[in-house]
Design a protein around this motif. Sequence first.
Motif, PDB file in Angstrom:
ATOM      1  N   ALA A 114       0.854  -1.190   0.000  1.00  0.00           N
ATOM      2  CA  ALA A 114       0.000   0.000   0.000  1.00  0.00           C
ATOM      3  C   ALA A 114       0.888   1.238   0.000  1.00  0.00           C
ATOM      4  CB  ALA A 114      -0.909   0.001   1.220  1.00  0.00           C
ATOM      5  N   LEU A 115       0.670   2.114  -0.961  1.00  0.00           N
ATOM      6  CA  LEU A 115       1.387   3.393  -1.030  1.00  0.00           C
ATOM      7  C   LEU A 115       0.458   4.470  -0.483  1.00  0.00           C
ATOM      8  CD1 LEU A 115       3.603   5.345  -1.872  1.00  0.00           C
ATOM      9  CD2 LEU A 115       2.783   5.188  -4.245  1.00  0.00           C
ATOM     10  N   ARG A 116       0.774   4.987   0.694  1.00  0.00           N
ATOM     11  CA  ARG A 116      -0.082   5.962   1.363  1.00  0.00           C
ATOM     12  C   ARG A 116       0.754   7.134   1.854  1.00  0.00           C
ATOM     13  NH1 ARG A 116      -3.347   3.292  -0.617  1.00  0.00           N
ATOM     14  NH2 ARG A 116      -5.256   2.373   0.241  1.00  0.00           N
ATOM     15  N   VAL A 246      -0.844  -5.693   5.522  1.00  0.00           N
ATOM     16  CA  VAL A 246      -0.361  -5.123   4.265  1.00  0.00           C
ATOM     17  C   VAL A 246       0.752  -4.127   4.562  1.00  0.00           C
ATOM     18  CG1 VAL A 246      -0.959  -3.758   2.236  1.00  0.00           C
ATOM     19  CG2 VAL A 246      -2.587  -5.427   3.145  1.00  0.00           C
ATOM     20  N   PRO A 247       1.953  -4.322   3.996  1.00  0.00           N
ATOM     21  CA  PRO A 247       3.035  -3.356   4.222  1.00  0.00           C
ATOM     22  C   PRO A 247       2.716  -2.022   3.571  1.00  0.00           C
ATOM     23  CG  PRO A 247       3.689  -4.954   2.555  1.00  0.00           C
ATOM     24  CD  PRO A 247       2.379  -5.436   3.120  1.00  0.00           C
ATOM     25  N   VAL A 248       3.284  -0.951   4.128  1.00  0.00           N
ATOM     26  CA  VAL A 248       2.950   0.404   3.690  1.00  0.00           C
ATOM     27  C   VAL A 248       4.218   1.167   3.329  1.00  0.00           C
ATOM     28  CG1 VAL A 248       1.802   2.568   4.305  1.00  0.00           C
ATOM     29  CG2 VAL A 248       0.930   0.402   5.207  1.00  0.00           C
ATOM     30  N   ALA A 249       4.174   1.900   2.217  1.00  0.00           N
ATOM     31  CA  ALA A 249       5.232   2.832   1.836  1.00  0.00           C
ATOM     32  C   ALA A 249       4.658   4.240   1.900  1.00  0.00           C
ATOM     33  CB  ALA A 249       5.743   2.539   0.434  1.00  0.00           C
ATOM     34  N   ALA A 250       5.465   5.180   2.367  1.00  0.00           N
ATOM     35  CA  ALA A 250       4.991   6.553   2.554  1.00  0.00           C
ATOM     36  C   ALA A 250       5.139   7.408   1.303  1.00  0.00           C
ATOM     37  CB  ALA A 250       5.737   7.209   3.718  1.00  0.00           C
ATOM     38  N   ASP A 251       5.966   6.980   0.344  1.00  0.00           N
ATOM     39  CA  ASP A 251       6.174   7.775  -0.865  1.00  0.00           C
ATOM     40  C   ASP A 251       6.610   6.869  -2.011  1.00  0.00           C
ATOM     41  OD1 ASP A 251       9.072   7.418  -0.737  1.00  0.00           O
ATOM     42  OD2 ASP A 251       9.043   8.888   0.883  1.00  0.00           O
ATOM     43  N   PRO A 252       6.607   7.373  -3.245  1.00  0.00           N
ATOM     44  CA  PRO A 252       6.971   6.540  -4.392  1.00  0.00           C
ATOM     45  C   PRO A 252       8.385   5.980  -4.328  1.00  0.00           C
ATOM     46  CG  PRO A 252       5.751   8.454  -5.131  1.00  0.00           C
ATOM     47  CD  PRO A 252       6.041   8.668  -3.668  1.00  0.00           C
ATOM     48  N   ASP A 253       9.343   6.724  -3.779  1.00  0.00           N
ATOM     49  CA  ASP A 253      10.708   6.207  -3.671  1.00  0.00           C
ATOM     50  C   ASP A 253      10.751   4.956  -2.795  1.00  0.00           C
ATOM     51  OD1 ASP A 253      11.693   8.190  -5.283  1.00  0.00           O
ATOM     52  OD2 ASP A 253      12.302   9.499  -3.623  1.00  0.00           O
ATOM     53  N   ALA A 255       8.270   2.952  -2.293  1.00  0.00           N
ATOM     54  CA  ALA A 255       7.601   1.880  -3.032  1.00  0.00           C
ATOM     55  C   ALA A 255       8.536   1.249  -4.055  1.00  0.00           C
ATOM     56  CB  ALA A 255       6.354   2.431  -3.719  1.00  0.00           C
ATOM     57  N   ALA A 256       9.329   2.064  -4.744  1.00  0.00           N
ATOM     58  CA  ALA A 256      10.284   1.536  -5.717  1.00  0.00           C
ATOM     59  C   ALA A 256      11.346   0.685  -5.031  1.00  0.00           C
ATOM     60  CB  ALA A 256      10.933   2.687  -6.484  1.00  0.00           C
ATOM     61  N   GLN A 257      11.770   1.093  -3.842  1.00  0.00           N
ATOM     62  CA  GLN A 257      12.729   0.289  -3.081  1.00  0.00           C
ATOM     63  C   GLN A 257      12.123  -1.055  -2.706  1.00  0.00           C
ATOM     64  OE1 GLN A 257      13.895   2.704   0.259  1.00  0.00           O
ATOM     65  NE2 GLN A 257      14.748   4.319  -1.038  1.00  0.00           N
ATOM     66  N   TRP A 258      10.850  -1.081  -2.348  1.00  0.00           N
ATOM     67  CA  TRP A 258      10.164  -2.331  -2.029  1.00  0.00           C
ATOM     68  C   TRP A 258      10.151  -3.261  -3.244  1.00  0.00           C
ATOM     69  CZ3 TRP A 258       5.502  -4.340  -3.999  1.00  0.00           C
ATOM     70  CH2 TRP A 258       4.963  -5.421  -3.295  1.00  0.00           C
ATOM     71  N   LEU A 259       9.881  -2.707  -4.422  1.00  0.00           N
ATOM     72  CA  LEU A 259       9.898  -3.518  -5.632  1.00  0.00           C
ATOM     73  C   LEU A 259      11.272  -4.105  -5.895  1.00  0.00           C
ATOM     74  CD1 LEU A 259       7.724  -1.340  -8.042  1.00  0.00           C
ATOM     75  CD2 LEU A 259       7.149  -3.604  -7.167  1.00  0.00           C
TER      76      LEU A 259
END
Length: 269
Positions: A114-116, A246-253, A255-259
């Motif tokens: 989840a990107l929030r 569900v893991p959460v990312a605070a920003d697009p960067d 999220a990209a690191q998670w990928l």
Amino acid sequence: MPDTARPPRHVLILGGTTEARRLAAALVPEAAGAPESAPGPALRVTSSLAGRVAAPRLPAGEVRIGGFGGPEGLARWLREHAVDALIDATHPFADTISHNAALAAATAHVPLLALRRPGWVPGPGDDWHQVTSLDEAAAALPALGSRIFLTTGRMGLSHFAHLADLWFLVRSVDAPEPPHPPRMTTLLDRGPFTLEGERALLRDHRIDVVVTKDSGAAATAAKLTAAREAGVPVVVVRRPPLPEGVPVAADPDEAAQWLRRIFSEADSH
């Protein structure tokens, strides 16, 4: 040397938000301007938009518009289109699709993030009244004022339709449909909004209460500053919780690191 034997990894972004567009732009080499910006040798990026806005801002990469038919339909789409990772970058209040995404990802065995963006936090001088629903927000209004700046979107106006004694200024991207408050003026506009513009709006319309959801967006945060300066109370609807686990990312960067991490782990097995 790039791995040409493996097909591009497929990332599905459930989007419509600024963060979703930023993430898609970062993952699509043509948009990012640097192939190394994408996490992995090759990526196929598809963004899914709900279709509720008449003229949405389209992200980079492939785009599909419309629903999936519940969690079963989304799980089927994930399998049929060989999706390797699912990112829920929908609006913080789109709780139905978030729960559908969690169920579908578990069914199809696809990693989910989840990107929030972070929510807003009250500061010194803020007069916030935090509630858990639009119904609670409507119930709080008569005791707070009579000229309401309603910024919760056109889809929830029915919750305020019974407040015939109050006047509403409703701001939304597209024109709202009934049911809605009988005494209402509609302002069709799309952020980002400036502090100067929000100050003028509160002043010119003699607003004495602001109602907002805790979207956390910087593009629409100026109204909170303008309300604080004017001494206007703000009714803030809290966000619904994300599905458990569900893991959460605070920003697009992030999220990209998670990928990068999950693709690296997949390659090592």
